[in-house]
Design a protein around this motif. Sequence first.
Motif, PDB file in Angstrom:
ATOM      1  N   LYS A   3       0.830  -1.198   0.000  1.00  0.00           N
ATOM      2  CA  LYS A   3       0.000   0.000   0.000  1.00  0.00           C
ATOM      3  C   LYS A   3       0.863   1.245   0.000  1.00  0.00           C
ATOM      4  O   LYS A   3       1.919   1.286   0.635  1.00  0.00           O
ATOM      5  CB  LYS A   3      -0.898  -0.023   1.237  1.00  0.00           C
ATOM      6  N   ASP A   4       0.425   2.292  -0.749  1.00  0.00           N
ATOM      7  CA  ASP A   4       1.193   3.526  -0.841  1.00  0.00           C
ATOM      8  C   ASP A   4       1.275   4.199   0.526  1.00  0.00           C
ATOM      9  O   ASP A   4       0.374   4.107   1.355  1.00  0.00           O
ATOM     10  CB  ASP A   4       0.555   4.493  -1.846  1.00  0.00           C
ATOM     11  N   LEU A   5       2.402   4.950   0.729  1.00  0.00           N
ATOM     12  CA  LEU A   5       2.594   5.711   1.958  1.00  0.00           C
ATOM     13  C   LEU A   5       1.919   7.063   1.784  1.00  0.00           C
ATOM     14  O   LEU A   5       2.500   8.003   1.256  1.00  0.00           O
ATOM     15  CB  LEU A   5       4.090   5.864   2.251  1.00  0.00           C
ATOM     16  N   ASN A   6       0.637   7.144   2.193  1.00  0.00           N
ATOM     17  CA  ASN A   6      -0.154   8.344   1.954  1.00  0.00           C
ATOM     18  C   ASN A   6      -0.243   9.266   3.156  1.00  0.00           C
ATOM     19  O   ASN A   6      -0.921  10.285   3.100  1.00  0.00           O
ATOM     20  CB  ASN A   6      -1.576   7.962   1.526  1.00  0.00           C
ATOM     21  N   PHE A   7       0.414   8.940   4.260  1.00  0.00           N
ATOM     22  CA  PHE A   7       0.385   9.779   5.455  1.00  0.00           C
ATOM     23  C   PHE A   7       1.815  10.148   5.831  1.00  0.00           C
ATOM     24  O   PHE A   7       2.738   9.343   5.697  1.00  0.00           O
ATOM     25  CB  PHE A   7      -0.294   9.052   6.623  1.00  0.00           C
ATOM     26  N   SER A   8       1.993  11.380   6.303  1.00  0.00           N
ATOM     27  CA  SER A   8       3.337  11.838   6.677  1.00  0.00           C
ATOM     28  C   SER A   8       3.246  12.730   7.903  1.00  0.00           C
ATOM     29  O   SER A   8       2.195  13.326   8.192  1.00  0.00           O
ATOM     30  CB  SER A   8       3.993  12.605   5.527  1.00  0.00           C
ATOM     31  N   PHE A  16       3.949   7.085   6.506  1.00  0.00           N
ATOM     32  CA  PHE A  16       3.232   5.967   7.101  1.00  0.00           C
ATOM     33  C   PHE A  16       2.120   5.518   6.152  1.00  0.00           C
ATOM     34  O   PHE A  16       1.671   6.280   5.286  1.00  0.00           O
ATOM     35  CB  PHE A  16       2.619   6.366   8.461  1.00  0.00           C
ATOM     36  N   ARG A  17       1.675   4.266   6.324  1.00  0.00           N
ATOM     37  CA  ARG A  17       0.600   3.724   5.491  1.00  0.00           C
ATOM     38  C   ARG A  17      -0.782   4.044   6.037  1.00  0.00           C
ATOM     39  O   ARG A  17      -1.765   3.962   5.314  1.00  0.00           O
ATOM     40  CB  ARG A  17       0.759   2.208   5.367  1.00  0.00           C
ATOM     41  N   LYS A  18      -0.867   4.409   7.308  1.00  0.00           N
ATOM     42  CA  LYS A  18      -2.155   4.745   7.897  1.00  0.00           C
ATOM     43  C   LYS A  18      -1.942   5.804   8.974  1.00  0.00           C
ATOM     44  O   LYS A  18      -0.827   6.031   9.440  1.00  0.00           O
ATOM     45  CB  LYS A  18      -2.829   3.516   8.494  1.00  0.00           C
ATOM     46  N   TRP A  19      -3.057   6.418   9.358  1.00  0.00           N
ATOM     47  CA  TRP A  19      -2.979   7.481  10.362  1.00  0.00           C
ATOM     48  C   TRP A  19      -2.813   6.899  11.759  1.00  0.00           C
ATOM     49  O   TRP A  19      -3.346   5.836  12.080  1.00  0.00           O
ATOM     50  CB  TRP A  19      -4.253   8.328  10.313  1.00  0.00           C
ATOM     51  N   SER A  20      -2.086   7.620  12.591  1.00  0.00           N
ATOM     52  CA  SER A  20      -1.983   7.288  14.007  1.00  0.00           C
ATOM     53  C   SER A  20      -1.816   8.588  14.787  1.00  0.00           C
ATOM     54  O   SER A  20      -1.436   9.615  14.226  1.00  0.00           O
ATOM     55  CB  SER A  20      -0.810   6.336  14.280  1.00  0.00           C
ATOM     56  N   GLY A  21      -2.086   8.527  16.069  1.00  0.00           N
ATOM     57  CA  GLY A  21      -2.050   9.744  16.872  1.00  0.00           C
ATOM     58  C   GLY A  21      -0.658  10.238  17.166  1.00  0.00           C
ATOM     59  O   GLY A  21      -0.441  11.436  17.358  1.00  0.00           O
ATOM     60  N   GLN A  22       0.332   9.335  17.213  1.00  0.00           N
ATOM     61  CA  GLN A  22       1.697   9.715  17.543  1.00  0.00           C
ATOM     62  C   GLN A  22       2.652   9.235  16.467  1.00  0.00           C
ATOM     63  O   GLN A  22       2.517   8.121  15.958  1.00  0.00           O
ATOM     64  CB  GLN A  22       2.114   9.144  18.900  1.00  0.00           C
ATOM     65  N   CYS A  23       3.621  10.073  16.131  1.00  0.00           N
ATOM     66  CA  CYS A  23       4.642   9.699  15.151  1.00  0.00           C
ATOM     67  C   CYS A  23       5.672   8.792  15.815  1.00  0.00           C
ATOM     68  O   CYS A  23       6.243   9.144  16.855  1.00  0.00           O
ATOM     69  CB  CYS A  23       5.308  10.958  14.594  1.00  0.00           C
ATOM     70  N   ASP A  24       5.922   7.631  15.215  1.00  0.00           N
ATOM     71  CA  ASP A  24       6.892   6.689  15.774  1.00  0.00           C
ATOM     72  C   ASP A  24       8.321   7.189  15.626  1.00  0.00           C
ATOM     73  O   ASP A  24       9.214   6.752  16.363  1.00  0.00           O
ATOM     74  CB  ASP A  24       6.752   5.326  15.088  1.00  0.00           C
ATOM     75  N   ALA A  25       8.561   8.097  14.694  1.00  0.00           N
ATOM     76  CA  ALA A  25       9.929   8.561  14.443  1.00  0.00           C
ATOM     77  C   ALA A  25      10.356   9.657  15.410  1.00  0.00           C
ATOM     78  O   ALA A  25      11.436   9.600  15.992  1.00  0.00           O
ATOM     79  CB  ALA A  25      10.054   9.049  12.994  1.00  0.00           C
ATOM     80  N   CYS A  26       9.503  10.699  15.582  1.00  0.00           N
ATOM     81  CA  CYS A  26       9.888  11.830  16.434  1.00  0.00           C
ATOM     82  C   CYS A  26       9.069  11.927  17.712  1.00  0.00           C
ATOM     83  O   CYS A  26       9.275  12.846  18.509  1.00  0.00           O
ATOM     84  CB  CYS A  26       9.782  13.143  15.656  1.00  0.00           C
ATOM     85  N   GLN A  27       8.099  11.016  17.905  1.00  0.00           N
ATOM     86  CA  GLN A  27       7.262  10.941  19.103  1.00  0.00           C
ATOM     87  C   GLN A  27       6.343  12.142  19.269  1.00  0.00           C
ATOM     88  O   GLN A  27       5.828  12.388  20.357  1.00  0.00           O
ATOM     89  CB  GLN A  27       8.143  10.798  20.371  1.00  0.00           C
ATOM     90  N   ALA A  28       6.125  12.932  18.215  1.00  0.00           N
ATOM     91  CA  ALA A  28       5.213  14.070  18.295  1.00  0.00           C
ATOM     92  C   ALA A  28       3.775  13.601  18.166  1.00  0.00           C
ATOM     93  O   ALA A  28       3.487  12.611  17.476  1.00  0.00           O
ATOM     94  CB  ALA A  28       5.543  15.092  17.210  1.00  0.00           C
ATOM     95  N   TRP A  29       2.872  14.317  18.819  1.00  0.00           N
ATOM     96  CA  TRP A  29       1.459  13.951  18.804  1.00  0.00           C
ATOM     97  C   TRP A  29       0.689  14.815  17.815  1.00  0.00           C
ATOM     98  O   TRP A  29       0.978  16.006  17.648  1.00  0.00           O
ATOM     99  CB  TRP A  29       0.849  14.113  20.205  1.00  0.00           C
ATOM    100  N   ASN A  30      -0.316  14.205  17.163  1.00  0.00           N
ATOM    101  CA  ASN A  30      -1.244  14.901  16.263  1.00  0.00           C
ATOM    102  C   ASN A  30      -0.515  15.644  15.147  1.00  0.00           C
ATOM    103  O   ASN A  30      -0.877  16.766  14.782  1.00  0.00           O
ATOM    104  CB  ASN A  30      -2.124  15.884  17.050  1.00  0.00           C
ATOM    105  N   THR A  31       0.513  15.042  14.604  1.00  0.00           N
ATOM    106  CA  THR A  31       1.256  15.664  13.504  1.00  0.00           C
ATOM    107  C   THR A  31       1.156  14.868  12.213  1.00  0.00           C
ATOM    108  O   THR A  31       1.714  15.285  11.200  1.00  0.00           O
ATOM    109  CB  THR A  31       2.743  15.802  13.881  1.00  0.00           C
TER     110      THR A  31
END
Length: 454
Positions: A3-8, A16-31
Motif C-alpha cells: 500500500k502507498d505511503l499516503n500519510f506523513s 506511514f501507510r495509515k494514520w496514528s495519533g503519535q509519530c513513531d519517528a519523532c514521538q510528536a502527537w497529532n502531527t
Amino acid sequence: MAKDLNFSCSECGAAFRKWSGQCDACQAWNTISESKALSSGPKGKSLGAIRGKAIALTDLDTQEAEPPRTQAGVGELDRVLGGGLVKASALLVGGDPGIGKSTLLLQAAARFARNGLKVIYISGEESNAQVQMRARRLGLEKSPVKLAAETNLRDILTTLEAEKPDLAIIDSIQTMWADNVDSAPGSVSQVRSSAHELTTFAKRNGMSVIMVGHVTKDGSIAGPRVVEHMVDTVLYFEGERGHQFRILRSVKNRFGPADEIGVFEMTGKGLAEVKNPSALFLSERGAPAPGSVVFAGFEGTRPMLCEIQALVAPSPHSQPRRSVVGWDGGRLAMILAVLESRCGVPFTGLDVYLNVAGGLRITEPGADLAVAAALVSAREDAALPAEAVVFGEISLSGALRPVVQTENRLKEAQKLGFTKAIIPQQAKQPGVNGLDLRTATDLAGFVEEVFGAR
C-alpha cells in the motif's frame, strides 16, 4: 501489492501507510496527516521512463547580479532584513498574540508604500474598519496602502494577479482557506498549501510577500515545520507585555545574516526604532546592588549591553524553585551545578530567580560568567562595581572560555562609560585602551578573587 505511503508527519517528514495519533519517528502527537498528490502522471510508469525537459546548468563561478532591494527607511527593520526588502522574496513573521506584529507590518507597509512600492495589506483576522482605526491611531491613514479583508486564497491570488503589487502582506497565514484542500482553516494541510501557493505566486510574478504566523505555547510558529523551509526569511517578534521593548529577530535569511536583531520601543504612536539599545536597556539602572551584573553581549552584528539580575532566598519548600526569564533554564541548572561542585558555593535549600532586564532574551553562551557572577553576588550579598562589565563562557570543568568579538564588546562598554571588564584569559589580549581588564582562567579563581567566597 504494498500500500502507498499516503500519510506523513509534519514535524519530521516520516511516511506511514495509515494514520496514528503519535509519530513513531519523532514521538510528536497529532502531527500525522494525509498527503495528497499534487499531480497525476501515467499509471505504472516510473519518473525515469518518461522524458522531461532538460534543465539549464551553470558554473559555480557564474557572476549573478545582486537581488534588488528596497529600504523601508526604518534602520532596525532594514538591518534585520539584511539591507532592505528583496524583490520576489517570501517572509514569515511570528510572535505572541498582542505583541505588535500587525502594528509593525502596518507601519512597514506605509513606509514601503511611501518609498514607491505598490503595497496591498490583506487581513484575515480583522475587518477593514479595524485596520483603518489602527492606521489612524498610528497616523498612517494618508499612506497609499491598499487594504482588503479576505480569507479565500483563490480570491486573494486572483486579486493579486490583477493588481500586480510589489508587496503583499497576509495577516495571517493560519486564517487562509484554500478551497481545493479538504480541511478546516488553520489545519496543517491548509497552512502548508496556503504558504506554498503564496510563495510560488510571489516568485513567479516578481512580488514580495510577508506572511504573519501564529505561534504555539512553546514559542515556535504554528503549523508544519516545512512552512519555514519554504520561505526565504523567518522573523520572530519577541518581547514581554510588561515591557515597552520589542525585539525583531531573524532566525533564517537567505539574503542576509541570520540571528540579526532590531530593537523597537512600543509607544502610543506605535513602534519606534531604538538606535542605541545598550543605552536604553541600562537607562534605568540605579546604584550597585547585590545580584545585578552588566553583561556585554553580541546579537547578530552588533554589541549590546544589558543587565542580568539574580535573587537568592531561603526556600520554604522541600524542593527549591528555579525561575528564569530571558535565559535558558537548563543552562541555569548547569551553572548552579558547576558553582556547587567546582567552586564550593552551595545553592541547596535556596530559591533562585534570574531575570534579563528589559524583556531581552539572551541565547549566547557568553552570558555564563555574568550569570554566575550575579548568582554569587546575590548569595553573598556583595555588589559588583557599577563600572564593570562581565562576559565569558563556562565549561563543565569550571574553566572559562573566551567568546567571539571580545574587542567589539569592550569598545561598546567603553563607549557607555564603563571602565572595568572581567573576562576569561585569552591567548591574545584585546587592543582596547583605557579599560581595566581583569582576567581569570577558571570559575573558582574568579569567585575567590571577586567575592572571596570559596
